[in-house]
Design a protein around this motif. Structure first.
Motif, mmCIF file in Angstrom:
data_model
loop_
_atom_site.group_PDB
_atom_site.id
_atom_site.type_symbol
_atom_site.label_atom_id
_atom_site.label_comp_id
_atom_site.label_asym_id
_atom_site.label_seq_id
_atom_site.Cartn_x
_atom_site.Cartn_y
_atom_site.Cartn_z
ATOM 1 N N ARG A 1 0.829 -1.211 0.000
ATOM 2 C CA ARG A 1 0.000 0.000 0.000
ATOM 3 C C ARG A 1 0.860 1.257 0.000
ATOM 4 O O ARG A 1 0.605 2.189 -0.772
ATOM 5 N N GLU A 2 1.856 1.290 0.874
ATOM 6 C CA GLU A 2 2.718 2.481 0.978
ATOM 7 C C GLU A 2 3.439 2.783 -0.328
ATOM 8 O O GLU A 2 3.709 3.923 -0.651
ATOM 9 N N ASN A 3 3.750 1.738 -1.087
ATOM 10 C CA ASN A 3 4.496 1.903 -2.329
ATOM 11 C C ASN A 3 3.605 1.847 -3.565
ATOM 12 O O ASN A 3 4.096 1.791 -4.687
ATOM 13 N N GLN A 4 2.297 1.844 -3.337
ATOM 14 C CA GLN A 4 1.291 1.894 -4.390
ATOM 15 C C GLN A 4 1.417 0.762 -5.410
ATOM 16 O O GLN A 4 1.211 0.949 -6.602
ATOM 17 N N PHE A 5 1.758 -0.433 -4.899
ATOM 18 C CA PHE A 5 1.720 -1.640 -5.721
ATOM 19 C C PHE A 5 0.312 -2.215 -5.660
ATOM 20 O O PHE A 5 -0.375 -2.070 -4.639
ATOM 21 N N PRO A 6 -0.128 -2.889 -6.703
ATOM 22 C CA PRO A 6 -1.472 -3.473 -6.681
ATOM 23 C C PRO A 6 -1.619 -4.571 -5.625
ATOM 24 O O PRO A 6 -0.690 -5.342 -5.370
ATOM 25 N N VAL A 7 -2.803 -4.604 -5.038
ATOM 26 C CA VAL A 7 -3.144 -5.594 -4.013
ATOM 27 C C VAL A 7 -4.463 -6.245 -4.391
ATOM 28 O O VAL A 7 -5.413 -5.555 -4.777
ATOM 29 N N PHE A 8 -4.517 -7.568 -4.261
ATOM 30 C CA PHE A 8 -5.733 -8.331 -4.542
ATOM 31 C C PHE A 8 -6.010 -9.246 -3.350
ATOM 32 O O PHE A 8 -5.100 -9.903 -2.848
ATOM 33 N N HIS A 9 -7.260 -9.283 -2.920
ATOM 34 C CA HIS A 9 -7.670 -10.134 -1.810
ATOM 35 C C HIS A 9 -8.555 -11.258 -2.345
ATOM 36 O O HIS A 9 -9.377 -11.037 -3.233
ATOM 37 N N VAL A 10 -8.378 -12.435 -1.774
ATOM 38 C CA VAL A 10 -9.221 -13.577 -2.112
ATOM 39 C C VAL A 10 -9.853 -14.070 -0.820
ATOM 40 O O VAL A 10 -9.180 -14.189 0.208
ATOM 41 N N LYS A 11 -11.140 -14.358 -0.896
ATOM 42 C CA LYS A 11 -11.902 -14.784 0.284
ATOM 43 C C LYS A 11 -12.594 -16.109 -0.009
ATOM 44 O O LYS A 11 -13.230 -16.276 -1.049
ATOM 45 N N HIS A 12 -12.469 -17.038 0.936
ATOM 46 C CA HIS A 12 -13.117 -18.344 0.766
ATOM 47 C C HIS A 12 -14.489 -18.345 1.436
ATOM 48 O O HIS A 12 -14.612 -18.045 2.618
ATOM 49 N N GLU B 1 -7.407 -13.972 -12.690
ATOM 50 C CA GLU B 1 -6.432 -14.031 -13.784
ATOM 51 C C GLU B 1 -6.641 -12.882 -14.772
ATOM 52 O O GLU B 1 -5.672 -12.198 -15.138
ATOM 53 N N SER B 2 -7.858 -12.657 -15.195
ATOM 54 C CA SER B 2 -8.099 -11.602 -16.188
ATOM 55 C C SER B 2 -7.776 -10.220 -15.625
ATOM 56 O O SER B 2 -7.242 -9.362 -16.339
ATOM 57 N N ARG B 3 -8.073 -9.983 -14.350
ATOM 58 C CA ARG B 3 -7.742 -8.687 -13.736
ATOM 59 C C ARG B 3 -6.232 -8.471 -13.657
ATOM 60 O O ARG B 3 -5.741 -7.374 -13.922
ATOM 61 N N LEU B 4 -5.507 -9.529 -13.287
ATOM 62 C CA LEU B 4 -4.050 -9.424 -13.219
ATOM 63 C C LEU B 4 -3.471 -9.124 -14.600
ATOM 64 O O LEU B 4 -2.632 -8.232 -14.758
ATOM 65 N N LYS B 5 -3.918 -9.871 -15.587
ATOM 66 C CA LYS B 5 -3.379 -9.686 -16.941
ATOM 67 C C LYS B 5 -3.788 -8.344 -17.527
ATOM 68 O O LYS B 5 -3.007 -7.718 -18.257
ATOM 69 N N ALA B 6 -4.986 -7.864 -17.212
ATOM 70 C CA ALA B 6 -5.431 -6.559 -17.700
ATOM 71 C C ALA B 6 -4.558 -5.425 -17.166
ATOM 72 O O ALA B 6 -4.427 -4.381 -17.807
ATOM 73 N N GLN B 7 -3.937 -5.647 -16.012
ATOM 74 C CA GLN B 7 -3.060 -4.645 -15.412
ATOM 75 C C GLN B 7 -1.587 -4.913 -15.715
ATOM 76 O O GLN B 7 -0.701 -4.312 -15.104
ATOM 77 N N ASN B 8 -1.336 -5.825 -16.654
ATOM 78 C CA ASN B 8 0.032 -6.185 -17.060
ATOM 79 C C ASN B 8 0.888 -6.665 -15.897
ATOM 80 O O ASN B 8 2.089 -6.394 -15.833
ATOM 81 N N ILE B 9 0.266 -7.373 -14.977
ATOM 82 C CA ILE B 9 0.995 -7.921 -13.836
ATOM 83 C C ILE B 9 1.618 -9.249 -14.256
ATOM 84 O O ILE B 9 0.939 -10.125 -14.787
ATOM 85 N N THR B 10 2.908 -9.367 -14.024
ATOM 86 C CA THR B 10 3.642 -10.574 -14.399
ATOM 87 C C THR B 10 4.183 -11.325 -13.189
ATOM 88 O O THR B 10 4.433 -12.516 -13.274
ATOM 89 N N ASP B 11 4.368 -10.607 -12.076
ATOM 90 C CA ASP B 11 4.960 -11.196 -10.876
ATOM 91 C C ASP B 11 3.963 -11.115 -9.728
ATOM 92 O O ASP B 11 3.382 -10.053 -9.483
ATOM 93 N N LEU B 12 3.815 -12.230 -9.027
ATOM 94 C CA LEU B 12 2.896 -12.294 -7.900
ATOM 95 C C LEU B 12 3.644 -12.620 -6.617
ATOM 96 O O LEU B 12 4.474 -13.535 -6.597
ATOM 97 N N VAL B 13 3.325 -11.893 -5.576
ATOM 98 C CA VAL B 13 3.727 -12.261 -4.227
ATOM 99 C C VAL B 13 2.470 -12.834 -3.596
ATOM 100 O O VAL B 13 1.448 -12.155 -3.501
ATOM 101 N N ILE B 14 2.541 -14.100 -3.195
ATOM 102 C CA ILE B 14 1.370 -14.783 -2.647
ATOM 103 C C ILE B 14 1.605 -15.090 -1.179
ATOM 104 O O ILE B 14 2.664 -15.590 -0.785
#
Length: 186
Positions: free
Chosen positions: A40-51, A96-109
């Motif tokens: 957040r501080e560095n304005q990198f994209p964040v995605f949350h997944v909820k089960h 997947e489509s949201r990540l690719k739409a934002q040209n995200i290639t690397d994920l920290v999981i």
């Protein structure tokens, strides 16, 4: 571009008795929170997944308080949340489509648990072509009874999963190492 994907960091995964008799890495959620704060501080994209469990007795069923996000990783209004009812963050969601739409290639999981949704999602992310870093101390495992009736501790399950994912599906790093590396990359 790099994004953080936090998977199932929900209150119900602190209910140890439902899943086994022990859980390792009690600090996993706090480490997820540290990662989230940095992104957040560095304005990198964040995605949350909820089960959303389909099992009425599950702490992760939508009718239970355990379905809520852990306070350390409560999503902000501008951070997308993907809801699922299977053990893979990419199945039945638009992740997947949201990540690719934002040209995200690397994920920290990061998130919970390594033997379920983390393992399934890391493998899928890698198979979809993402470069994945799994944050070891920002995930956890529960103990299990094996097919042979033998008990396997949470630590054994945890380290076995990390060994299975290492290199072929993900680079494994701890929170401190990853944050230091990201800080230096600026």
């Amino acid at each position: 571009m790099t994004a953080l994907v936090l998977i199932d960091t929900q209150l119900g995964l602190q209910e140890i008795a439902y899943y086994g008799t022990e859980r390792n890495n009690p600090e996993a959620e706090e480490n997820c929170g540290r990662l989230l704060q940095f992104f957040r501080e560095n304005q990198f994209p964040v995605f949350h997944v909820k089960h959303n469990s389909t099992e009425l007795g599950s702490p992760l069923h939508p009718s239970k308080i355990g379905n809520n996000f852990h306070p350390a990783v409560e999503p902000m209004i501008n951070e997308p949340v993907f809801e699922k009812n299977v053990n893979n963050a990419f199945i039945g969601t638009h992740l997947e489509s949201r990540l690719k739409a934002q040209n995200i290639t690397d994920l920290v999981i990061a998130g919970l648990t390594i033997e379920h949704c983390i393992s399934s999602s890391v493998r899928m992310a890698s198979n979809l072509g993402f470069d994945v870093t799994l944050v070891s101390d920002a995930t956890a495992a529960f103990d299990k009874i094996g097919y042979d009736g033998n008990p396997y501790s949470a630590e054994v399950i945890f380290h076995s999963e990390l060994a299975n994912l290492k290199d072929e599906f993900a680079t494994i790093k701890n929170t401190e190492t990853l944050l230091n590396e990201l800080e230096k990359s600026f």
